[in-house]
Design a protein around this motif. Structure first.
Motif, short mmCIF file in Angstrom:
data_model
loop_
_atom_site.label_atom_id
_atom_site.label_comp_id
_atom_site.label_asym_id
_atom_site.label_seq_id
_atom_site.Cartn_x
_atom_site.Cartn_y
_atom_site.Cartn_z
N VAL A 227 0.85 -1.18 0.00
CA VAL A 227 0.00 0.00 0.00
C VAL A 227 0.90 1.24 0.00
CG1 VAL A 227 -1.78 1.32 1.18
CG2 VAL A 227 -1.85 -1.17 1.25
N GLU A 228 0.86 1.99 -1.06
CA GLU A 228 1.61 3.25 -1.14
C GLU A 228 0.76 4.35 -0.52
OE1 GLU A 228 3.47 6.32 -4.48
OE2 GLU A 228 2.47 4.47 -5.10
N GLN A 229 1.27 4.97 0.54
CA GLN A 229 0.51 5.98 1.26
C GLN A 229 1.01 7.38 0.93
OE1 GLN A 229 -0.09 4.89 5.60
NE2 GLN A 229 1.43 3.35 5.03
N VAL A 230 0.08 8.33 0.88
CA VAL A 230 0.43 9.73 0.70
C VAL A 230 -0.65 10.58 1.36
CG1 VAL A 230 -0.77 9.93 -1.52
CG2 VAL A 230 1.12 11.50 -0.99
N LEU A 231 -0.24 11.72 1.90
CA LEU A 231 -1.18 12.61 2.59
C LEU A 231 -1.00 14.03 2.08
CD1 LEU A 231 -2.28 12.65 6.23
CD2 LEU A 231 -1.14 14.71 5.37
N PRO A 376 3.72 9.67 4.51
CA PRO A 376 4.42 10.60 3.62
C PRO A 376 3.52 11.74 3.17
CG PRO A 376 4.88 8.33 3.00
CD PRO A 376 3.79 8.27 4.03
N VAL A 377 4.06 12.96 3.25
CA VAL A 377 3.30 14.16 2.89
C VAL A 377 3.75 14.66 1.52
CG1 VAL A 377 2.79 16.56 3.49
CG2 VAL A 377 2.91 14.82 5.29
N ALA A 378 2.79 15.02 0.68
CA ALA A 378 3.07 15.64 -0.61
C ALA A 378 2.27 16.93 -0.69
CB ALA A 378 2.70 14.70 -1.76
N TRP A 379 2.69 17.82 -1.58
CA TRP A 379 2.02 19.11 -1.70
C TRP A 379 1.46 19.26 -3.11
CZ3 TRP A 379 1.37 21.21 2.86
CH2 TRP A 379 2.26 20.86 3.87
N PRO A 380 0.18 19.47 -3.23
CA PRO A 380 -0.45 19.54 -4.56
C PRO A 380 -0.07 20.84 -5.28
CG PRO A 380 -2.06 20.06 -2.86
CD PRO A 380 -0.82 19.63 -2.14
N GLU A 381 0.05 20.74 -6.59
CA GLU A 381 0.26 21.92 -7.42
C GLU A 381 -1.06 22.66 -7.61
OE1 GLU A 381 3.18 22.84 -8.39
OE2 GLU A 381 4.31 21.03 -7.82
N ASP A 382 -0.96 23.93 -7.97
CA ASP A 382 -2.18 24.73 -8.12
C ASP A 382 -3.12 24.17 -9.17
OD1 ASP A 382 -1.30 26.44 -6.17
OD2 ASP A 382 -0.50 27.95 -7.56
N ASP A 383 -2.54 23.59 -10.24
CA ASP A 383 -3.40 23.11 -11.32
C ASP A 383 -4.00 21.73 -11.04
OD1 ASP A 383 -1.10 21.65 -11.50
OD2 ASP A 383 -0.77 21.99 -13.65
N TRP A 384 -3.77 21.20 -9.84
CA TRP A 384 -4.40 19.93 -9.46
C TRP A 384 -5.84 20.13 -9.00
CZ3 TRP A 384 -0.58 16.28 -6.43
CH2 TRP A 384 0.58 16.11 -7.19
N PHE A 385 -6.19 21.34 -8.68
CA PHE A 385 -7.53 21.61 -8.13
C PHE A 385 -8.50 21.83 -9.28
CE2 PHE A 385 -4.56 22.63 -4.81
CZ PHE A 385 -5.19 22.23 -3.65
N GLU A 386 -9.51 20.96 -9.36
CA GLU A 386 -10.51 21.03 -10.42
C GLU A 386 -11.73 21.84 -9.96
OE1 GLU A 386 -10.74 19.53 -13.70
OE2 GLU A 386 -8.57 19.59 -13.35
N PRO A 387 -12.40 22.52 -10.88
CA PRO A 387 -13.63 23.22 -10.51
C PRO A 387 -14.67 22.23 -9.97
CG PRO A 387 -12.87 23.88 -12.70
CD PRO A 387 -12.05 22.70 -12.31
N VAL A 388 -15.39 22.65 -8.95
CA VAL A 388 -16.42 21.80 -8.34
C VAL A 388 -17.78 22.13 -8.96
CG1 VAL A 388 -17.58 21.15 -6.20
CG2 VAL A 388 -15.13 21.67 -6.19
N PRO A 389 -18.43 21.18 -9.60
CA PRO A 389 -19.74 21.45 -10.21
C PRO A 389 -20.76 21.88 -9.16
CG PRO A 389 -18.85 19.33 -10.93
CD PRO A 389 -17.99 19.79 -9.81
N GLN A 390 -21.63 22.79 -9.54
CA GLN A 390 -22.69 23.22 -8.65
C GLN A 390 -23.85 22.22 -8.73
OE1 GLN A 390 -22.55 25.88 -6.50
NE2 GLN A 390 -20.39 25.89 -7.16
N VAL A 391 -24.20 21.65 -7.63
CA VAL A 391 -25.29 20.68 -7.59
C VAL A 391 -26.25 21.07 -6.48
CG1 VAL A 391 -23.86 18.81 -8.48
CG2 VAL A 391 -24.03 19.14 -6.01
N LYS A 392 -27.44 20.54 -6.58
CA LYS A 392 -28.45 20.79 -5.56
C LYS A 392 -28.08 20.01 -4.31
CE LYS A 392 -33.44 20.62 -4.71
NZ LYS A 392 -34.75 20.23 -5.27
N ARG A 393 -28.04 20.71 -3.19
CA ARG A 393 -27.66 20.06 -1.94
C ARG A 393 -28.76 19.09 -1.49
NH1 ARG A 393 -25.41 24.28 2.39
NH2 ARG A 393 -25.01 22.31 3.44
N PRO A 394 -28.37 17.93 -0.96
CA PRO A 394 -29.38 16.97 -0.52
C PRO A 394 -30.15 17.51 0.68
CG PRO A 394 -27.20 16.29 0.21
CD PRO A 394 -27.00 17.47 -0.70
#
Length: 415
Positions: A227-231, A376-394
């Motif tokens: 199991v390869e772990q990353v946080l 193990p800790v890694a740091w995400p790049e700025d372009d890793w963050f995808e837009p979150v679609p707007q959906v109706k909340r349950p």
């Protein structure tokens, strides 16, 4: 999963049982199988400490089937299973029953699983028609026992699976109720399996077992090697965006996404759907028939993303889960190990990705102390963050207050 040099074909097992083992693809034994099978096949009572995913289910199923093939059924009045397997959860009961059907596919035995959440009368009728191997959760088994659908006076083998979790879930009273109604400890073979052998587990084994042999399989590492772990440290507001980015970047086949609450699961599913990752939810709110349907679709690959609470952290064996995402870090350190243990099974490799936000990062120290190393800790790049679609909340769950009564206007409890 680490395998030893010992083969199943080295055991003197009936040909039809050997064929079922071979059909399952089992050739070499795992460490827990190599240590415990020689004892259990001799008929000795055995208490085994082993991690989840170590192959313990095959130990007791092979032992049960070997005994039933070689030993005539005892004469008894009424319906009495020859072997009884107790599990803490419905999901584990279903999994054990499926494994029993696979290993015993060439055998003439009737295997029945009994658990809550599904057709009550159908299960009742199936047991009443006769059963060789009965697998189930304590509550449903006691229910049918009290109705005298079956009895346990002549049971030949008894298995307690995940005994430590039985204690954690408050089932110990039910377990003792069932054990006291079985044949005498010296007239049955008893097997106990537990991830940890605590004093209370040993007390249970000494109380109801016949001088049990103790087998302890303590791995060098709490977490499976493959199991390869990353946080990733991320804010709660950006967590969903990063998850979507990771699902886009990572090379995955099936993904299991763990959350801590049913509401979090309900919120996350429509977002994943809208982002092009059709998902299903497995939580305590999902009925048992629906759970089984979802699991079958997930196993078949019809669903590639499963969002789950810790109801799926134990007893869920699905081949091909390449990634486990801890969308929420678990509240209990032990649950971290069980969650990421859903990947890298049966010798495969896997990846466990954890998102540590301000809401749950406080549990990280306990997790790292429990597993014996830093994640193990890694740091995400700025372009890793995808837009979150707007959906109706349950909608919020309705119908019951926290105290259990119906709600009136304004959330007040009526009456």
């Amino acid at each position: 999963m680490h395998l030893t040099d010992k083969r199943f074909t080295e055991f003197d097992l009936p040909p039809e049982l050997q064929q079922g083992i071979a059909d399952c693809g089992f050739t070499h034994l795992t460490p827990v199988q190599a240590r415990s099978l020689p004892l259990t096949l001799e008929g000795r009572d055995t208490a085994v400490q082993a991690q989840t995913g170590s192959g313990k289910t095959a130990v007791f199923l092979i032992t049960i089937f070997n005994h039933m093939l070689r030993t005539p059924r005892r004469k008894t009045r009424g319906v009495c299973p020859r072997a009884l397997v107790l599990t803490p959860t419905r999901e584990l009961a279903v999994q054990v029953a499926q494994d029993a059907q696979d290993i015993g596919r060439h055998l003439p035995f009737r295997v029945i699983a009994a658990y809550g959440g599904v057709d009550y009368q159908k299960q009742r009728q199936a047991i009443a028609e006769g059963v060789d191997l009965l697998i189930g959760t304590p509550g449903r088994l006691i229910d049918y026992l009290k109705q005298k659908v079956y009895h346990l006076r002549d049971v030949e083998l008894a298995v307690i699976d995940e005994a430590d979790r039985m204690f954690d879930m408050g089932f110990i009273g039910d377990i003792r109720y069932l054990l006291r109604r079985m044949s005498r400890y010296d007239r049955r073979q008893s097997l106990l399996f537990s991830a940890t052998i605590s004093d209370r587990v040993m007390e249970l084994s000494y109380e109801y077992m016949n001088v049990p042999e103790l087998v302890e399989i303590t791995p060098d590492k709490v977490v499976a090697e493959k199991v390869e772990q990353v946080l990733y440290h991320v804010s709660s507001a950006e967590k969903t965006s990063l998850l979507l980015g990771l699902l886009k970047r990572e090379d995955w086949t099936k993904a299991l996404v763990f959350v801590n609450t049913k509401r979090a699961a309900a919120r996350l599913k429509p977002v994943l759907d809208a982002a092009g990752h059709p998902a299903a939810v497995l939580s305590g709110d999902v009925s048992q028939p629906q759970r089984l349907k979802i699991l079958r679709r997930f196993m078949a690959g019809e669903i590639r993303v499963l969002v789950a609470t810790d109801v799926a952290s134990r007893g869920l064996h699905v081949e091909g889960i390449s990634h486990v995402f801890n969308y929420d870090l678990p509240l209990e350190a032990e649950d971290y190990v069980h969650r990421i243990g859903r990947t890298a099974r049966a010798g495969a490799s896997g990846r466990a990705v954890s998102l540590a936000c301000e809401d749950y990062v406080f549990g990280l120290d306990a997790i790292e102390e429990y597993i014996g190393h830093k994640v193990p800790v890694a740091w995400p790049e700025d372009d890793w963050f995808e837009p979150v679609p707007q959906v109706k909340r349950p909608p919020r769950p309705r119908g019951r207050s926290r105290s259990g009564g119906p709600r009136g206007r304004g959330g007040r409890k009526r009456g």
